[in-house]
Design an enzyme around this catalytic site. Structure first.
Site, PDB file in Angstrom:
ATOM      1  N   GLN A 204       0.659  -0.992   0.189  1.00 49.33           N
ATOM      2  CA  GLN A 204       0.241   0.509  -0.126  1.00 49.33           C
ATOM      3  C   GLN A 204       0.870   0.899  -0.091  1.00 49.33           C
ATOM      4  O   GLN A 204      -0.046   2.469   0.117  1.00 49.33           O
ATOM      5  CB  GLN A 204      -1.306  -0.089   1.013  1.00 49.33           C
ATOM      6  CG  GLN A 204      -1.763  -1.243   1.824  1.00 49.33           C
ATOM      7  CD  GLN A 204      -2.771  -1.110  -0.217  1.00 49.33           C
ATOM      8  OE1 GLN A 204      -3.548  -0.038  -0.518  1.00 49.33           O
ATOM      9  NE2 GLN A 204      -3.600  -1.841  -0.043  1.00 49.33           N
ATOM     10  N   LYS A 227      -2.169  -3.621  -7.503  1.00 52.20           N
ATOM     11  CA  LYS A 227      -1.859  -2.314  -6.737  1.00 52.20           C
ATOM     12  C   LYS A 227      -0.959  -0.722  -7.321  1.00 52.20           C
ATOM     13  O   LYS A 227      -1.739   0.349  -6.617  1.00 52.20           O
ATOM     14  CB  LYS A 227      -1.367  -2.569  -5.361  1.00 52.20           C
ATOM     15  CG  LYS A 227      -2.255  -3.945  -5.093  1.00 52.20           C
ATOM     16  CD  LYS A 227      -1.967  -3.982  -3.672  1.00 52.20           C
ATOM     17  CE  LYS A 227      -2.552  -5.446  -2.744  1.00 52.20           C
ATOM     18  NZ  LYS A 227      -4.271  -5.029  -2.806  1.00 52.20           N
TER      19      LYS A 227
END
Length: 412
Positions: A204, A227
């Site tokens: 993240q 991501k």
């Protein structure tokens, strides 16, 4: 906002212009996976059409060309995270496999029954379950660093968690539920003072903020391509050369060998020792193109844009009666806003109901425990609604989310 032309950027993502249930798509599930720009899709299609051949082992032209693209991608990744050597970049299927690789190889070679790994209460399951599997197999002890009520690490308790049996600390750089940015540099300094290596889950953080693994001084760093606007099924494990040399291979097969006889096998040099079998060489090329796309916009500007969206979203949500936000304030988080919604009668509207109703308005959010059930237990809830931002999201999309929630509250 205005660091870059957001509407020009959005033209690279055709999916963002589609409709869902007759409503414009508002895609706010980027912490789960991001959409892919045309340059990534075009590059992968081009390779399959014109350069498709297995890498490293072939002497023919196509194989050499594919190998060059694959290894150029490795160098692109090295530059992106500022690793010292290309040998320190191992391709995996994603963050999950990268963490499992370290858990398996490190515990096998560096730990004995009763030795300890420290993780935190805010970890994704992919940074909990691999260590628990090793606990069941090899008797290692998994210890958990607690979090505060506002979703920050209780860093002051780290010293009391350390012991002579602590062999590794594994921590998320950014929480996928709370958005909390953890003080990794400080954790690494404390750990290294006791001779303990640190693994950082960067799933993240890599898409949202500049990463310099040498400045962080972490021993391992893992992240995923999907991501950060790249394809699924490709990820990266960075490891300091001294550690990768010490660890045994995670899997056996072709590509990772030096010499195989009936008596024994010797292994290939780094990083190939950890890359058994045919790699997804088309996906590595796609990842390289995703990095080029990010670089063309600039991570500093992307971070500023997403931080502004996060701040704006939290301010708009806080103005709604019955909203419960989780995690620290916007100055201490990255691109994730988790919340629940109370009805007029005072009880929480189930997060699944909120997500389902938002979906009918064309708004894609994530609901549930977000593969982080220990956080939910800590907060005393079953799950949250999560809105997560990417470089292509806009304030108008935040406004649509807020209007949707207000409408849902009116229904209850």
């Amino acid at each position: 906002m205005g660091m870059y032309n957001i509407y020009k950027v959005r033209e690279n993502f055709p999916i963002l212009s589609r409709e869902v249930y007759g409503k414009p798509l508002v895609y706010l599930d980027n912490a789960a996976t991001t959409q892919k720009p045309l340059c990534v899709l075009d590059a992968m299609r081009e390779e399959y059409l014109n350069v498709n051949a297995n890498v490293h082992r072939g002497v023919h032209y196509l194989s050499q060309q594919a190998t060059d693209l694959h290894e150029a991608a490795r160098e692109k990744v090295r530059q992106f995270i500022h690793a010292d050597k290309i040998e320190e970049i191992v391709f995996t299927r994603g963050t999950t496999e990268a963490i499992n690789l370290v858990a398996s190889s490190f515990c096998e070679s560096q730990m004995k029954e009763g030795d300890e790994v420290i993780v935190t209460e805010m970890e994704h399951h992919s940074n909990i379950v691999p260590w628990q599997l090793q606990s069941m197999k090899n008797g290692i002890v998994v210890k958990y660093l607690p979090i505060t009520d506002d979703g920050r690490l209780e860093l002051s308790s780290l010293s009391s968690h350390l012991s002579t049996r602590t062999k590794l600390i594994s921590v998320a750089h950014v929480s996928n539920v709370l958005g909390t940015v953890n003080p990794v540099v400080e954790i690494v300094k404390m750990a290294h003072a006791h001779g303990i290596p640190v693994l950082v889950d960067g799933a993240q953080s890599a898409p949202h903020l500049p990463v310099d693994v040498q400045a962080l001084d972490c021993d391992f760093f893992a992240f995923s391509g999907h991501k950060m606007y790249g394809p699924t099924g490709i990820g990266v494990l960075y490891g300091k050369e001294k550690w990768l040399e010490k660890l045994p291979p995670y899997q056996g097969g072709g590509e990772m060998i030096d010499k195989v006889t009936w008596e024994k096998t010797t292994f290939e040099r780094l990083p190939f020792k950890f890359e058994a079998g045919t790699p997804d060489y088309v996906a590595t090329h796609g990842l390289a193109k995703a990095i080029e796309f990010i670089d063309s916009i600039g991570l500093d500007d992307i971070q500023l844009h997403e931080q502004e969206l996060t701040r704006y979203c939290m301010e708009r949500l806080q103005a709604i009666d019955g909203i419960c936000l989780y995690g620290p304030d916007s100055s201490s988080k990255e691109s994730v806003v988790s919340f629940n919604v109370a009805s007029h009668s005072g009880g929480l509207i189930h997060h699944l109901d909120v997500g389902t109703l938002l979906d009918r308005l064309g708004i894609a959010v994530r609901t549930g425990h977000h593969c982080a059930q220990p956080i939910m237990d800590r907060l005393g809830i079953s799950g949250t609604v999560r809105a997560s931002f990417a470089l292509y999201n806009t304030k108008e999309e935040v406004d649509a989310l807020v209007a949707g929630i207000s409408r849902i509250i009116g229904m209850f």
